[in-house]
Every structure is written in structure tokens, then in C-alpha cells.
Enzyme design. Structure first.
Site, PDB file in Angstrom:
ATOM      1  N   ILE A  94       0.826  -1.225  -0.047  1.00 27.71           N
ATOM      2  CA  ILE A  94      -0.048   0.065  -0.005  1.00 27.71           C
ATOM      3  C   ILE A  94       0.947   1.159   0.000  1.00 27.71           C
ATOM      4  O   ILE A  94       1.825   1.222   0.583  1.00 27.71           O
ATOM      5  CB  ILE A  94      -1.084  -0.082   1.112  1.00 27.71           C
ATOM      6  N   SER A  95       0.533   2.300  -1.025  1.00 25.66           N
ATOM      7  CA  SER A  95       1.191   3.502  -1.031  1.00 25.66           C
ATOM      8  C   SER A  95       2.775   3.516  -0.929  1.00 25.66           C
ATOM      9  O   SER A  95       3.074   2.706  -1.992  1.00 25.66           O
ATOM     10  CB  SER A  95       0.830   4.151   0.402  1.00 25.66           C
TER      11      SER A  95
END
Length: 275
Positions: A94-95
Site C-alpha cells: 500500500i502507498s
């Protein structure tokens, strides 16, 4: 705590000792985020193994002695997989961790079955988000000052989670799970991605890839997911309506359904194994 590739890292494992018909998930977290921030997702994936670690200087992992980069941390992750006899995994990030997940799949294709990218981009070629959110994102005070985090939570994370009750009072389940990275840990994590981009390599990566994006992400706008979709041949893009940067938490049930459907579907695994 595990000594892995010359580093001491805090590692979390779920269900690796249980029989499963599915490969385990190797998860890379967002910048400055500790294991607890993603624990609800790991617990929801109870039908398969799940393994992740705090980056050096983040959560419970000691400060890094020297800077690291995507190459060294991807290799370190393989050493961790070796520790638990995990040959092939589904890789998810994520991210900031989405960048690490891309790099792991590119650097270690033989150990990657499928790839899941959440609220992420192709690195330095990303289309930036809301300037107000980005300036607050770069400030580690969001981890150490609960009032600061509560005040700016909606600006930072947008979407449904940013609108949840309790933000005004400084009470939010996500905030409560965060612990601050060390200044050195946070800086080294930022430095690790400076100048990095996956864009030149992605058209040659044959991994089945799910790209999950929120349409109200103030930090990594949806256009970045569309760019990834255009670069990765075997990819699909799913957009979470009303999802901010943390839709993995605010839209947990929807996210888990999409993730499991993708991982369990009879896609072209022969391509993944050969790429």
C-alpha cells in the site's frame, strides 16, 4: 524480532503454521506505518498465511545503521521468506509499500505469483495529490501528536475514513493503532524511494496484477492507478467509490472480497511462474 539479512526487524506472521490451499501474502506497508496499522486486513485473510515486517526505524524495528533502497529491502524480504521456507508468495503493498511490492515482483519474479497494488503509483512519475495533504503527510508530527493527526485526518486521508465519527474528538481507531517512526527511520524510508520509478520495467512484467484505488484519495490520486493499468499488461483496476487513501480500512469488506476474488481466480499462473 528477527535477524534478517544483517538487519534486526520486527516481524508479524498470521496463519503460516496452518494448512492452506493458497500461497501466503507478503505485505509491504506505507511510509512510517507499523504492523498494527494493517493488522485488521491480515486478520480478515484468515484462510491463508500473511507475513509483514516493520521497516528499519519504524514500529518495533531498530533504527537503520546505514541507508537502504528498494534493491536491498527486496533482497532482505527474500531472506525473511527463506527463514520460514516460503518459496512463492502473493505480494501486496500500500502507498510507499506499493512501490516496494512492484520492485520485489520485478527483482524477484520467481518468488512472486500475483501482485496487488493499493493506493500507489509508479514512483517519481506519479501525479501528485492535494498539496495540503502532501505537506501534512511529510510531517512526522502526524504520528507523535494526536491532536495534530485528529485535526488534519480528513485532509490527509480523505474519503469515508476521514469522515468517520470521532475525528473531531481525536478518537479514531486508525490513529490508535499508529506508533511514531524514529526521525532517522522516517528519513531513510523517504530516501529509499528518491529517484525510483517502476515505469520502464512494468511493460515487461507479466505478473497478474490487481490495482486497487480510491476515487477520493488526497495523497495518491486515481490517475496514478490508471497509469499503472496502462503499463502492466496483465492488470485490472478496481476503484473504491468514496475511498480515500486508507480505503483498505474504511472499505475493508469490499477490499477483502476484491483481493480474495483476484487471488483465488484461475488466472494464467503459467505466465506468472515463467515471467
Amino acid at each position: 524480532m528477527e535477524s534478517v539479512g544483517g538487519r534486526k526487524l520486527r516481524v508479524a506472521r498470521w496463519n503460516l503454521d496452518k494448512p492452506s490451499d493458497h500461497p501466503p501474502i507478503l505485505f509491504f506497508n506505507g511510509i512510517g506505518a507499523n504492523i498494527e496499522a494493517v493488522a485488521p486486513l491480515a486478520e480478515a485473510m484468515s484462510d491463508r498465511g500473511f507475513i509483514m515486517f516493520d521497516m528499519p526505524g519504524v514500529g518495533g524495528s531498530p533504527d537503520p545503521v546505514i541507508p537502504y533502497n528498494t534493491i536491498t529491502m527486496a533482497w532482505t524480504a527474500t531472506q525473511l521468506l527463506d527463514r520460514y521456507n516460503l518459496d512463492v508468495v502473493d505480494v501486496m503493498g500500500i502507498s510507499w509499500g506499493g512501490g516496494m511490492a512492484q520492485h520485489f515482483a520485478i527483482q524477484h519474479p520467481g518468488r512472486t505469483r500475483r501482485l496487488i497494488l493499493v493506493a500507489t503509483s509508479a514512483g517519481m512519475l506519479m501525479v501528485p495529490g492535494n498539496p495540503a495533504a502532501l505537506t501534512k503527510m511529510a510531517n512526522p508530527r502526524r504520528y507523535v501528536d494526536a491532536d495534530y493527526m485528529a485535526k488534519h485526518f480528513k485532509t490527509l486521508y480523505g474519503g469515508a475514513l476521514g469522515n468517520e465519527l470521532g475525528v473531531d474528538e481525536g478518537k479514531n481507531e486508525h490513529i490508535d493503532r499508529l506508533s511514531p517512526p524514529s526521525p532517522r527511520g522516517y528519513m531513510y524510508q523517504l530516501l529509499a524511494m528518491i529517484g525510483w520509478t517502476s515505469a520502464p520495467a512494468l511493460p515487461f512484467m507479466r505478473k497478474e496484477t490487481l490495482i486497487l484505488m480510491g476515487d477520493d484519495d488526497q495523497i495518491v490520486p486515481l490517475i496514478n492507478g490508471k497509469f499503472l493499468k496502462s503499463l502492466i499488461p496483465n492488470s485490472e483496476l478496481v476503484v473504491m467509490a468514496g475511498g480515500g487513501h486508507l480505503f483498505l480500512l474504511s472499505h475493508k469488506e469490499e477490499s477483502v472480497i476484491e483481493i480474495k476474488n483476484f487471488l483465488d481466480a484461475p488466472h494464467g499462473d503459467d505466465l506468472s511462474a515463467a515471467a
